[in-house]
Design a protein around this motif. Structure first.
Motif, PDB file in Angstrom:
ATOM      1  N   GLN A  89       3.540   3.965  12.220  1.00 17.30           N
ATOM      2  CA  GLN A  89       4.715   3.236  12.681  1.00 17.30           C
ATOM      3  C   GLN A  89       5.268   3.804  13.980  1.00 17.30           C
ATOM      4  O   GLN A  89       6.358   3.452  14.399  1.00 17.30           O
ATOM      5  CB  GLN A  89       5.779   3.231  11.588  1.00 17.30           C
ATOM      6  CG  GLN A  89       5.513   2.090  10.635  1.00 17.30           C
ATOM      7  CD  GLN A  89       6.086   2.368   9.276  1.00 17.30           C
ATOM      8  OE1 GLN A  89       7.166   2.947   9.174  1.00 17.30           O
ATOM      9  NE2 GLN A  89       5.362   1.958   8.237  1.00 17.30           N
ATOM     10  N   ASP A  90       4.481   4.690  14.582  1.00 13.96           N
ATOM     11  CA  ASP A  90       4.820   5.185  15.903  1.00 13.96           C
ATOM     12  C   ASP A  90       6.191   5.856  15.911  1.00 13.96           C
ATOM     13  O   ASP A  90       6.977   5.670  16.817  1.00 13.96           O
ATOM     14  CB  ASP A  90       4.791   4.022  16.923  1.00 13.96           C
ATOM     15  CG  ASP A  90       4.673   4.554  18.341  1.00 13.96           C
ATOM     16  OD1 ASP A  90       4.228   5.712  18.495  1.00 13.96           O
ATOM     17  OD2 ASP A  90       5.024   3.837  19.275  1.00 13.96           O
ATOM     18  N   ASP A  91       6.468   6.650  14.865  1.00 14.54           N
ATOM     19  CA  ASP A  91       7.759   7.321  14.769  1.00 14.54           C
ATOM     20  C   ASP A  91       7.631   8.690  15.449  1.00 14.54           C
ATOM     21  O   ASP A  91       7.356   9.700  14.815  1.00 14.54           O
ATOM     22  CB  ASP A  91       8.140   7.477  13.292  1.00 14.54           C
ATOM     23  CG  ASP A  91       9.565   7.972  13.149  1.00 14.54           C
ATOM     24  OD1 ASP A  91      10.112   8.478  14.160  1.00 14.54           O
ATOM     25  OD2 ASP A  91      10.114   7.861  12.047  1.00 14.54           O
ATOM     26  N   THR A  92       7.838   8.703  16.771  1.00 14.13           N
ATOM     27  CA  THR A  92       7.562   9.911  17.560  1.00 14.13           C
ATOM     28  C   THR A  92       8.429  11.085  17.117  1.00 14.13           C
ATOM     29  O   THR A  92       7.969  12.225  17.046  1.00 14.13           O
ATOM     30  CB  THR A  92       7.811   9.648  19.055  1.00 14.13           C
ATOM     31  OG1 THR A  92       7.393   8.319  19.340  1.00 14.13           O
ATOM     32  CG2 THR A  92       7.042  10.609  19.908  1.00 14.13           C
ATOM     33  N   GLY A  93       9.702  10.785  16.819  1.00 17.79           N
ATOM     34  CA  GLY A  93      10.609  11.859  16.432  1.00 17.79           C
ATOM     35  C   GLY A  93      10.111  12.606  15.217  1.00 17.79           C
ATOM     36  O   GLY A  93      10.019  13.837  15.202  1.00 17.79           O
ATOM     37  N   VAL A 151       0.856  -1.180   0.000  1.00 17.55           N
ATOM     38  CA  VAL A 151       0.000   0.000   0.000  1.00 17.55           C
ATOM     39  C   VAL A 151       0.894   1.232   0.000  1.00 17.55           C
ATOM     40  O   VAL A 151       1.895   1.283   0.705  1.00 17.55           O
ATOM     41  CB  VAL A 151      -0.885   0.030   1.269  1.00 17.55           C
ATOM     42  CG1 VAL A 151      -1.884   1.171   1.181  1.00 17.55           C
ATOM     43  CG2 VAL A 151      -1.588  -1.297   1.435  1.00 17.55           C
ATOM     44  N   ASP A 152       0.535   2.204  -0.793  1.00 20.25           N
ATOM     45  CA  ASP A 152       1.318   3.427  -0.845  1.00 20.25           C
ATOM     46  C   ASP A 152       0.695   4.469   0.082  1.00 20.25           C
ATOM     47  O   ASP A 152      -0.364   5.020  -0.202  1.00 20.25           O
ATOM     48  CB  ASP A 152       1.362   3.946  -2.285  1.00 20.25           C
ATOM     49  CG  ASP A 152       2.479   4.944  -2.428  1.00 20.25           C
ATOM     50  OD1 ASP A 152       3.408   4.898  -1.589  1.00 20.25           O
ATOM     51  OD2 ASP A 152       2.414   5.771  -3.349  1.00 20.25           O
ATOM     52  N   LEU A 153       1.393   4.720   1.213  1.00 20.95           N
ATOM     53  CA  LEU A 153       0.826   5.661   2.191  1.00 20.95           C
ATOM     54  C   LEU A 153       1.588   6.988   2.164  1.00 20.95           C
ATOM     55  O   LEU A 153       2.760   7.029   1.796  1.00 20.95           O
ATOM     56  CB  LEU A 153       0.943   5.074   3.608  1.00 20.95           C
ATOM     57  CG  LEU A 153      -0.099   4.027   3.989  1.00 20.95           C
ATOM     58  CD1 LEU A 153       0.201   3.507   5.381  1.00 20.95           C
ATOM     59  CD2 LEU A 153      -1.496   4.582   3.914  1.00 20.95           C
ATOM     60  N   SER A 154       0.910   8.041   2.588  1.00 22.48           N
ATOM     61  CA  SER A 154       1.590   9.335   2.716  1.00 22.48           C
ATOM     62  C   SER A 154       2.586   9.264   3.877  1.00 22.48           C
ATOM     63  O   SER A 154       2.480   8.407   4.745  1.00 22.48           O
ATOM     64  CB  SER A 154       0.574  10.437   2.970  1.00 22.48           C
ATOM     65  OG  SER A 154       0.012  10.253   4.249  1.00 22.48           O
ATOM     66  N   ASP A 155       3.561  10.208   3.894  1.00 19.77           N
ATOM     67  CA  ASP A 155       4.570  10.232   4.958  1.00 19.77           C
ATOM     68  C   ASP A 155       3.919  10.304   6.334  1.00 19.77           C
ATOM     69  O   ASP A 155       4.262   9.561   7.243  1.00 19.77           O
ATOM     70  CB  ASP A 155       5.497  11.453   4.797  1.00 19.77           C
ATOM     71  CG  ASP A 155       6.505  11.207   3.694  1.00 19.77           C
ATOM     72  OD1 ASP A 155       6.566  10.035   3.226  1.00 19.77           O
ATOM     73  OD2 ASP A 155       7.195  12.159   3.306  1.00 19.77           O
ATOM     74  N   LEU A 156       2.958  11.244   6.436  1.00 20.12           N
ATOM     75  CA  LEU A 156       2.345  11.481   7.727  1.00 20.12           C
ATOM     76  C   LEU A 156       1.693  10.202   8.255  1.00 20.12           C
ATOM     77  O   LEU A 156       1.874   9.819   9.415  1.00 20.12           O
ATOM     78  CB  LEU A 156       1.301  12.597   7.614  1.00 20.12           C
ATOM     79  CG  LEU A 156       0.631  12.976   8.926  1.00 20.12           C
ATOM     80  CD1 LEU A 156       1.634  13.505   9.921  1.00 20.12           C
ATOM     81  CD2 LEU A 156      -0.463  13.995   8.682  1.00 20.12           C
ATOM     82  N   ALA A 157       0.964   9.523   7.364  1.00 23.32           N
ATOM     83  CA  ALA A 157       0.290   8.300   7.781  1.00 23.32           C
ATOM     84  C   ALA A 157       1.304   7.258   8.224  1.00 23.32           C
ATOM     85  O   ALA A 157       1.101   6.544   9.212  1.00 23.32           O
ATOM     86  CB  ALA A 157      -0.555   7.757   6.642  1.00 23.32           C
ATOM     87  N   GLN A 158       2.430   7.194   7.478  1.00 16.76           N
ATOM     88  CA  GLN A 158       3.456   6.223   7.874  1.00 16.76           C
ATOM     89  C   GLN A 158       4.044   6.522   9.241  1.00 16.76           C
ATOM     90  O   GLN A 158       4.155   5.651  10.084  1.00 16.76           O
ATOM     91  CB  GLN A 158       4.565   6.213   6.833  1.00 16.76           C
ATOM     92  CG  GLN A 158       4.291   5.200   5.733  1.00 16.76           C
ATOM     93  CD  GLN A 158       5.391   5.211   4.703  1.00 16.76           C
ATOM     94  OE1 GLN A 158       6.513   5.646   4.982  1.00 16.76           O
ATOM     95  NE2 GLN A 158       5.054   4.734   3.521  1.00 16.76           N
ATOM     96  N   HIS A 159       4.415   7.835   9.455  1.00 19.16           N
ATOM     97  CA  HIS A 159       4.959   8.188  10.763  1.00 19.16           C
ATOM     98  C   HIS A 159       3.982   7.818  11.858  1.00 19.16           C
ATOM     99  O   HIS A 159       4.361   7.310  12.908  1.00 19.16           O
ATOM    100  CB  HIS A 159       5.222   9.696  10.852  1.00 19.16           C
ATOM    101  CG  HIS A 159       6.207  10.187   9.851  1.00 19.16           C
ATOM    102  ND1 HIS A 159       7.303   9.458   9.466  1.00 19.16           N
ATOM    103  CD2 HIS A 159       6.261  11.354   9.150  1.00 19.16           C
ATOM    104  CE1 HIS A 159       7.984  10.142   8.556  1.00 19.16           C
ATOM    105  NE2 HIS A 159       7.371  11.301   8.350  1.00 19.16           N
ATOM    106  N   LEU A 160       2.721   8.092  11.565  1.00 18.24           N
ATOM    107  CA  LEU A 160       1.704   7.893  12.599  1.00 18.24           C
ATOM    108  C   LEU A 160       1.524   6.408  12.899  1.00 18.24           C
ATOM    109  O   LEU A 160       1.520   5.978  14.052  1.00 18.24           O
ATOM    110  CB  LEU A 160       0.383   8.506  12.118  1.00 18.24           C
ATOM    111  CG  LEU A 160      -0.717   8.623  13.174  1.00 18.24           C
ATOM    112  CD1 LEU A 160      -0.279   9.537  14.289  1.00 18.24           C
ATOM    113  CD2 LEU A 160      -1.995   9.139  12.540  1.00 18.24           C
TER     114      LEU A 160
END
Lengths: 323, 467
Positions: B120-124, B109-118
């Motif tokens: 994948q729990d990428d807090t930084g 699935v091709d997700l936007s950056d924001l969705a991926q960060h969110l």
């Protein structure tokens, strides 16, 4: 010099002074940035001791200037020894005669004497006081300016030159610059606010009464013979009393005195009667003493009630209720 | 990082901590030496270089936490809360996130950056995105709490929450082919993460507001006791004030003692010394000082003790009595509409006790309405004889006379006999002469008229009196 914050803590510990990271950070910064430290806090938390320990830890000389109302430049910086100068003039009268003896005119005689002027305004007749000592010392030193709040504000203004540039102007000799910038510690009991100009030049450190754990650590270090149980009880009582509204709050040195006294009396743990008898070691006013006793009694009663509620009645635990 | 420190310093300034440029430079020098590794260390470093008053330490600590720890801490809190809402512990949560990442990769699935960060729990990265959005929305300009909603909305818009929600909705549909149990858990996780993001935005806006909203802190920030008006003291402050007065009095006493000692000895008199020592061949054998003899002043204090000014009178009396040995004689009177002498009381009792007794109504009726005129007339009748050319008469009162006759002629008579008449008014100078204030009538008959609203002014006045 210190190499890191941990180095400060270690070296201080070797000198039997327990300090937290905050204090160590400021001391380290002061030695790195060559800035004076202004230490504030209630009486008896080891402000003066901080300077002494810094000097010992670094192996430097401690030069101390105790401030009081009416302290002036002559007592803090330098003074000319007028008496000695006069004496020398009298003794050297003949010599002066020789110097001007052959002078054909009065003008020339004056000139010749003028040439010798410097003799009388030289280091020989200069009486260095603590500030000048610190600036001119050949070895690095620690300068302690104790209870700066007691000095007048004019004196504070005068200190600024010394503290910002570490130099001293003596009109007759010119400006003396410090060979080694001393570590300067100023202590204040907050009798008055220091001027902004002075504060600007200093690092600020506020030392408060220590937490129970730290105070216990200090008691154990300074009174090595103290029994563990007693040390804990003493610290608990002192911490409790500090919360009360007292004229003079007991300081760390008073905790130590009390612990020492009780150890001398060969006491293993505190009980009601003993507290009543020896409380005067930490409370120095009659009113405080009464308040302190009431406070403790109320505290004890509460603890007893709590204990009675949890354990079976008639339990002889009352003696250990102090902590 | 330098930018962050500069911004933090300006934040300190806007919250009333005064730091000068040289202190800022110190802070930079210190931070560059100490490094940024450790947050406590950074705090200690900044505090030692920037905060020079004990009163300001609390404010500094609070702002430091808000500024340097604020967002990251808040995000952590939001995530802890969301874990509780999902009813999973940390391990399970991580498993869930991992399995979602795996599935997404498998499904390509091709997700936007924001969705991926969110997801994948990428807090930084999330924090970075949030800060960027905040900057774009000028969140730094927020000032009042009613703006919270508006700024929150615009940050959400800049982040593209709307698009994100649709994207996640589509993603949930794509997950439909999975095992229903797993699918349900993943769907819940996705919903929760979206909710988390909204919460984070809210928290961020709230934090920013806390930093900027100075009204929040101004009330907390205790002003120096010396500058505080006597009118607005709390009970606790009255107690502190008593101590402060005692301390100041002691200080003044020492200073005056030194001044007098020097004064008594006089200055070194070069001319007189030379003249006197001519007989010894000019060797200064006998030192000559110029002598000055000074009278110790007598003081008469007239204190208004009506409700409005009782605090000031209290401190004034305490001050004068702490300094008693600097004066030849102190006599004090208190008045509301009657006038009564309390000198005796101060001789018999300890100072606080005497103060309490004299202000409790035993001497005069303290609940009457102020009548300066009547009190002055009684003073004129009974005590005028005691005023002589060495007496300093101090009147302390707000001159609010309830529209009674002012009888300012009494002051004129007193002034003729006395060394000086001083009037201390605890009201703001701007209000003198308005309403029932008779200050304008009394003023011409006084040598010195001073506003005396706080300890600093009181100290200055008393200092002048002992000269």
């Amino acid at each position: 010099m210190f190499t890191s914050i941990d180095d400060v803590i270690e070296k201080f510990a070797a000198e039997r002074y327990i300090c937290d990271r905050r204090i160590a950070t400021v001391v380290y910064l002061a030695s790195e940035l060559q800035k004076p430290i202004l230490v504030e806090g209630p009486a008896g938390v080891g402000k003066t001791e901080l300077a002494k320990v810094t000097a010992r830890a670094l192996g430097h000389d401690l030069i101390r200037l105790q401030c009081y109302e009416g302290l002036d430049e002559a007592k803090a910086l330098y003074e000319w020894e007028y008496a000695k100068q006069l004496l020398y003039t009298q003794i050297l009268k003949d010599k002066i005669g020789e110097v001007i003896g052959a002078a054909p005119t009065l003008a020339e005689a004056v000139d010749r004497i003028a040439n010798e002027d410097d003799v009388f305004f030289s280091d020989r007749f200069l009486l260095p006081r603590p500030l000048l000592q610190a600036v001119s010392s050949a070895e690095p030193s620690v300068l302690l300016i104790d209870e700066i709040d007691k000095a007048d504000s004019e004196f504070e203004a005068f200190l600024l030159e010394v503290l910002s540039d570490f130099q001293v102007s003596v009109p007759e000799l010119g400006t003396l610059r410090a060979r080694h910038v001393p570590i300067v510690v100023l202590t204040s009991n907050n009798a008055r606010e220091m001027s902004d100009a002075l504060k600007r030049r200093c690092l600020h450190l506020y030392i408060d009464f220590p937490t129970a754990d730290r105070e216990l650590e200090i008691v154990r270090l300074k009174v090595p013979d103290v029994r563990d149980e007693l040390a804990e009880q003493v610290v608990a009582v002192v911490q409790k009393i500090r919360d009360a509204d007292l004229k003079k709050t007991p300081s760390i040195s008073e905790t130590l005195d009390w612990a020492k006294a009780l150890t001398l009396l060969n006491v293993g743990h505190l009980d009601d009667a003993l507290v009543d008898e020896t409380l005067s070691t930490i409370l120095k006013y009659e009113g405080d003493l009464r308040k302190g006793q009431e406070e403790l009694r109320a505290h004890l009663a509460k603890r007893k009630a709590e204990a009675a509620a949890t354990s079976s009645p008639g339990d002889d635990a009352s003696k250990d209720m102090l902590h | 990082m330098d930018d962050k420190i500069v911004e933090f310093i300006s934040l300190l300034r806007s919250n009333g901590l005064r730091t000068s440029l040289s202190e800022d430079l110190d802070a930079f020098a210190a931070v560059s030496r100490m490094g940024l590794g450790d947050r406590t260390q950074l705090r200690d470093t900044l505090r030692a270089t920037l905060v020079k008053s004990t009163l300001d330490i609390a404010t500094f600590d609070e702002l430091f936490d808000l500024y340097f720890g604020g967002l990251a801490d808040a995000m952590k809190q939001v995530e802890t809360a969301s874990r509780q809402a999902l009813q999973v512990d940390d391990g399970d949560y991580q498993d869930l996130i991992d399995s979602l990442a795996e599935i997404l990769e498998q499904m390509d699935v091709d997700l936007s950056d924001l969705a991926q960060h969110l997801l994948q729990d990428d807090t930084g990265q999330l924090e970075r995105r949030l800060r960027e959005a905040a900057r774009e929305a000028d969140l730094g300009n927020i000032e009042r709490s009613f703006q919270e909603g508006r700024y929150g909305h615009s940050v959400a818009q800049i982040l593209g929450i709307g698009g994100l929600a649709q994207e996640l909705e589509r993603l949930k549909e794509q997950l439909g082919d999975l095992d229903p149990d797993l699918q349900e858990r993943l769907a819940k996780l996705i919903d929760q993460r979206l909710q988390d993001l909204t919460n984070m935005i809210k928290r961020m806006v709230r934090l920013e507001l806390q930093k900027r909203d100075q009204t929040l802190r101004e009330n907390q920030r205790e002003r120096s006791l010396e500058d505080k008006s006597f009118y607005y003291l709390s009970e606790e402050e009255v107690r502190q004030m008593k101590e402060a007065v005692a301390k100041l009095a002691q200080r003044l006493k020492n200073v005056v003692a030194i001044r007098r000692r020097k004064g008594k000895r006089g200055k070194f008199d070069v001319k007189a010394t030379l003249r006197r020592n001519l007989q010894y061949g000019g060797v200064p054998f006998r030192i000559q000082f110029d002598r000055r003899i000074k009278d110790r002043p007598q003081v008469m204090v007239l204190c208004d003790v009506s409700d409005s000014v009782r605090n000031v009178s209290r401190f004034m009396l305490q001050f004068v009595y702490s300094l008693q040995d600097l004066y030849a004689r102190v006599r004090s009177f208190i008045f509301v509409s009657d006038i009564g002498e309390v000198t005796q009381m101060f001789e018999e009792f300890e100072i606080q006790e005497a103060l309490d007794q004299s202000l409790s109504g035993g001497v005069i009726n303290i609940y009457a309405h102020s009548d300066f005129g009547r009190a002055f007339r009684t003073f004129h009748r009974d005590h005028l004889e005691a005023v002589n050319k060495r007496t300093t008469v101090i009147v302390l009162g707000d001159a609010r006379n309830n529209y009674n006759a002012a009888h300012e002629w009494v002051l004129r008579d007193v002034k003729l006999r006395a060394k000086q008449v001083i009037w201390l008014n605890p009201e703001n100078r701007l209000t003198w002469g308005f309403g029932d204030s008779e200050m304008d009538r009394y003023m011409p008959h006084c040598d010195i008229v001073e506003e005396c609203r706080n300890l600093k002014q009181l100290y200055a006045v008393v200092d002048r009196m002992v000269h």
